[in-house]
Design an enzyme around this catalytic site. Structure first.
Site, PDB file in Angstrom:
ATOM      1  N   ARG A 163     -57.726  28.322  38.858  1.00 37.87           N
ATOM      2  CA  ARG A 163     -56.988  29.377  38.166  1.00 37.87           C
ATOM      3  C   ARG A 163     -55.598  28.868  37.792  1.00 37.87           C
ATOM      4  O   ARG A 163     -54.679  28.871  38.625  1.00 37.87           O
ATOM      5  CB  ARG A 163     -56.905  30.617  39.050  1.00 37.87           C
ATOM      6  CG  ARG A 163     -58.298  31.145  39.426  1.00 37.87           C
ATOM      7  CD  ARG A 163     -58.264  32.172  40.529  1.00 37.87           C
ATOM      8  NE  ARG A 163     -59.622  32.477  40.990  1.00 37.87           N
ATOM      9  CZ  ARG A 163     -59.915  33.153  42.100  1.00 37.87           C
ATOM     10  NH1 ARG A 163     -58.927  33.587  42.874  1.00 37.87           N
ATOM     11  NH2 ARG A 163     -61.163  33.378  42.432  1.00 37.87           N
ATOM     12  N   HIS A 171     -67.802  37.694  40.016  1.00 40.21           N
ATOM     13  CA  HIS A 171     -66.465  37.730  40.619  1.00 40.21           C
ATOM     14  C   HIS A 171     -65.393  38.054  39.569  1.00 40.21           C
ATOM     15  O   HIS A 171     -64.274  37.531  39.608  1.00 40.21           O
ATOM     16  CB  HIS A 171     -66.144  36.405  41.309  1.00 40.21           C
ATOM     17  CG  HIS A 171     -65.291  36.561  42.536  1.00 40.21           C
ATOM     18  ND1 HIS A 171     -65.817  36.844  43.772  1.00 40.21           N
ATOM     19  CD2 HIS A 171     -63.953  36.468  42.715  1.00 40.21           C
ATOM     20  CE1 HIS A 171     -64.843  36.910  44.663  1.00 40.21           C
ATOM     21  NE2 HIS A 171     -63.694  36.690  44.052  1.00 40.21           N
ATOM     22  N   SER A 213     -61.825  44.302  51.197  1.00 38.17           N
ATOM     23  CA  SER A 213     -62.018  42.865  51.298  1.00 38.17           C
ATOM     24  C   SER A 213     -61.441  42.329  52.608  1.00 38.17           C
ATOM     25  O   SER A 213     -60.426  42.836  53.108  1.00 38.17           O
ATOM     26  CB  SER A 213     -61.342  42.156  50.123  1.00 38.17           C
ATOM     27  OG  SER A 213     -61.317  40.752  50.317  1.00 38.17           O
ATOM     28  N   TYR A 243     -51.999  37.216  38.692  1.00 34.76           N
ATOM     29  CA  TYR A 243     -52.998  37.073  39.750  1.00 34.76           C
ATOM     30  C   TYR A 243     -54.099  38.110  39.579  1.00 34.76           C
ATOM     31  O   TYR A 243     -55.294  37.815  39.719  1.00 34.76           O
ATOM     32  CB  TYR A 243     -52.343  37.226  41.121  1.00 34.76           C
ATOM     33  CG  TYR A 243     -53.334  37.219  42.265  1.00 34.76           C
ATOM     34  CD1 TYR A 243     -53.825  36.017  42.763  1.00 34.76           C
ATOM     35  CD2 TYR A 243     -53.787  38.415  42.827  1.00 34.76           C
ATOM     36  CE1 TYR A 243     -54.758  36.006  43.804  1.00 34.76           C
ATOM     37  CE2 TYR A 243     -54.710  38.410  43.861  1.00 34.76           C
ATOM     38  CZ  TYR A 243     -55.189  37.204  44.341  1.00 34.76           C
ATOM     39  OH  TYR A 243     -56.106  37.202  45.354  1.00 34.76           O
ATOM     40  N   GLY A 281     -58.762  41.005  46.752  1.00 31.87           N
ATOM     41  CA  GLY A 281     -57.891  40.340  47.712  1.00 31.87           C
ATOM     42  C   GLY A 281     -56.416  40.569  47.400  1.00 31.87           C
ATOM     43  O   GLY A 281     -56.041  40.830  46.256  1.00 31.87           O
ATOM     44  N   GLY A 307     -62.881  46.636  40.069  1.00 32.68           N
ATOM     45  CA  GLY A 307     -61.743  46.211  40.862  1.00 32.68           C
ATOM     46  C   GLY A 307     -60.446  46.286  40.098  1.00 32.68           C
ATOM     47  O   GLY A 307     -59.521  47.017  40.463  1.00 32.68           O
ATOM     48  N   ARG A 308     -60.358  45.517  38.994  1.00 34.77           N
ATOM     49  CA  ARG A 308     -59.101  45.475  38.230  1.00 34.77           C
ATOM     50  C   ARG A 308     -58.684  46.856  37.738  1.00 34.77           C
ATOM     51  O   ARG A 308     -57.503  47.194  37.765  1.00 34.77           O
ATOM     52  CB  ARG A 308     -59.241  44.539  37.035  1.00 34.77           C
ATOM     53  CG  ARG A 308     -59.240  43.054  37.367  1.00 34.77           C
ATOM     54  CD  ARG A 308     -59.205  42.232  36.095  1.00 34.77           C
ATOM     55  NE  ARG A 308     -59.218  40.795  36.350  1.00 34.77           N
ATOM     56  CZ  ARG A 308     -60.327  40.059  36.435  1.00 34.77           C
ATOM     57  NH1 ARG A 308     -61.520  40.637  36.292  1.00 34.77           N
ATOM     58  NH2 ARG A 308     -60.262  38.760  36.663  1.00 34.77           N
TER      59      ARG A 308
END
Length: 396
Positions: free
Chosen positions: A170, A281, A112, A30, A85, A335-336
Site C-alpha cells: 500500500r 479485502h 476486528s 489509510y 483495523g 466497512g469503509r
C-alpha cells in the site's frame, strides 16, 4: 424505528468527502486506499454497478420487508458493519460508536482483532451480539485465549480471515508511515495540526491502541517494537489444518472471510463451516485479482444450498446491496461506508449511515416490487457479471 439522518449528507459519497476534509490525510488515506495502483479498489464498485435489476410495476405488491434471518437471528436489514483495523485512528472511539449504532438498529457489527476496542467492551455495548473476526496468531496459546475470550463475551459468530497471507503493498501507507513498523513524521504532525477537531477528540480519548491484543503485548513498546511484535504475533496464511482446531474449539457459528474461488468455498464446506464471505479485502490485498462480485454468482449457484454465502467489498449504497443480493448473496457487509460516517459525523455517524442505507434499500425494493430480501434474484437481469438471470420473473 423512525429513521433520522442529516439531510446534508444523504449519500456515502457525501460522507466520504466530509471525512476527507475533517481528518488528517494519513488517516483518510489509510481508510480510503487500496493496494498498488488501486485497480481492484475501483473495480469492486464498478462491477457491482454493472448489475441491473428489472422492475415489475404492474405486479401485485403487498409491501416490502427488508428483515433478514441469518444464523437464527432476524436482523432488521440485510447488511452489517464489516471489521476494520485501527478504527480509532480515523475517529476516536469509532468501534464503540458503530457497535452502539448496530445494536440499536439490529444489524451485526464485526469487531476486528486489530481494531481499537476490546472484545469485552464491544460485547458489553451489544449485549453479546457482536461478531468477532480473528486474525490468525502464530502461537496457538494466543489463538486459543482470544477464542475463549470471544466465547466468554457471548459472540455468536467467529469470522476467520483467509485473504491476508501477507500484508498488501500500500504505497500511501508506506509514504505516511503506517506500514510496519509505523512511524510518525513531521509531515504527519503538520497534518494533525491542520485538523484541530480531530486532534482535540483524539487527545481527550487517548492514543488508539490494539485493545484486544493488550494482554499479549509487552508494556512500553515504541513504534519500531510494535511493528516487530505485530510481525511476530500474526501468521495470516490459513490452511485446512489450521482451521480444523478452530472448528473443534468454537461452539458457535464459524465463517470464513476472503473467499474468492469455488475451490475455497468447497473447502469451507468440507471443514464444516457455517458461512463464507466472498471478499477481496476491499481491494487492499491483490490488485490483480477479480472484483468480489465476479465470483459471487457462481459460488452462490454452486454452494448456496450448502453454506450461507455473504459478500463484502465495494458496496457503497442501498442499490449496491440490492444488486449484490440479486447475484446470490444472502447478506452483505460494508466497512469503509461506516467509517466515512464516523469520520464525518462522529457520534452520529453510525446511526446516520445505517439510516440512509435502510432508506435507499427500501426504495429499491418498493420500486422493483420486491417483497422480501430473498426474492432479489428474481429481479436480476442477465449480464456478463452474473452469468445468469432470475428464474421466477415469469411467475410474478
Amino acid at each position: 424505528m423512525e429513521l433520522e439522518y442529516d439531510t446534508r449528507y444523504p449519500s456515502v459519497d457525501d460522507l466520504r468527502e466530509r471525512a476527507r476534509r475533517r481528518i488528517p490525510r494519513f488517516a483518510f488515506e489509510y481508510l480510503d486506499g487500496g493496494c498498488n495502483e488501486d485497480v481492484n479498489l475501483h473495480r469492486n464498485t464498478a462491477d457491482i454497478r454493472d448489475v441491473e435489476l428489472i422492475p415489475q410495476y404492474l405486479a401485485e405488491h403487498r409491501g416490502s420487508d427488508m428483515r433478514t434471518k441469518l444464523f437464527g437471528h432476524t436482523y432488521s436489514a440485510p447488511f452489517g458493519i464489516a471489521p476494520v483495523g485501527l478504527q480509532g485512528l480515523m475517529w476516536p472511539k469509532s468501534p464503540e460508536i458503530l457497535a452502539r449504532a448496530a445494536f440499536k438498529h439490529n444489524v451485526p457489527f464485526v469487531l476486528s482483532t486489530v481494531s481499537t476496542a476490546s472484545i469485552e467492551t464491544i460485547s458489553e455495548i451489544t449485549e453479546g451480539q457482536a461478531w468477532f473476526q480473528l486474525y490468525h496468531p502464530a502461537e496457538e496459546s494466543v489463538r486459543d485465549d482470544i477464542i475463549r475470550r470471544a466465547e466468554a463475551a457471548g459472540c455468536p459468530v467467529l469470522v476467520i480471515l483467509c485473504d491476508v497471507p501477507t500484508f498488501g503493498y500500500r504505497p500511501r501507507d508506506i509514504r505516511n508511515g503506517l506500514a510496519m513498523p509505523p512511524k510518525m513524521s513531521v509531515q504527519n504532525i503538520l497534518q494533525i495540526c491542520g485538523k484541530p477537531n480531530w486532534a482535540i477528540h483524539t487527545l481527550l480519548h487517548g492514543q488508539p491502541n490494539f485493545e484486544t491484543l493488550r494482554p499479549y503485548m509487552p508494556a512500553g513498546l515504541n513504534l519500531k517494537q510494535l511493528g516487530a511484535f505485530m510481525n511476530k504475533t500474526f501468521s495470516g496464511r490459513l490452511n485446512e489444518e489450521r482451521i480444523k482446531p478452530i472448528r473443534d474449539m468454537w461452539p458457535g457459528k464459524l465463517v470464513l472471510k476472503g473467499v474468492a474461488s469455488e475451490a475455497d468455498a468447497d473447502r469451507a464446506i468440507r471443514l464444516g463451516l457455517d458461512g463464507i464471505i466472498v471478499s477481496n479485502h476491499g481491494g487492499r490485498q491483490l490488485d490483480a485479482g477479480q472484483s468480489a462480485i465476479k465470483p459471487l454468482a457462481s459460488i452462490a449457484e454452486s454452494f448456496g444450498d450448502q453454506i450461507t454465502v455473504m459478500m463484502d467489498s465495494g458496496l457503497r449504497s442501498g442499490p449496491d446491496i440490492a444488486r449484490t443480493m440479486a447475484c446470490g448473496a444472502k447478506f452483505t457487509f460494508m466497512g469503509r461506508a461506516f467509517m466515512y460516517g464516523t469520520a464525518a459525523l462522529g457520534n452520529r455517524g453510525g446511526d446516520h449511515t445505517i439510516a440512509i442505507l435502510k432508506l435507499q434499500l427500501q426504495q429499491v425494493m418498493e420500486q422493483i416490487c420486491c417483497e422480501r430480501t430473498e426474492d432479489f434474484p428474481a429481479f436480476l437481469v442477465r449480464s456478463e457479471i452474473t452469468g445468469s438471470a432470475g428464474s421466477t420473473m415469469s411467475n410474478r
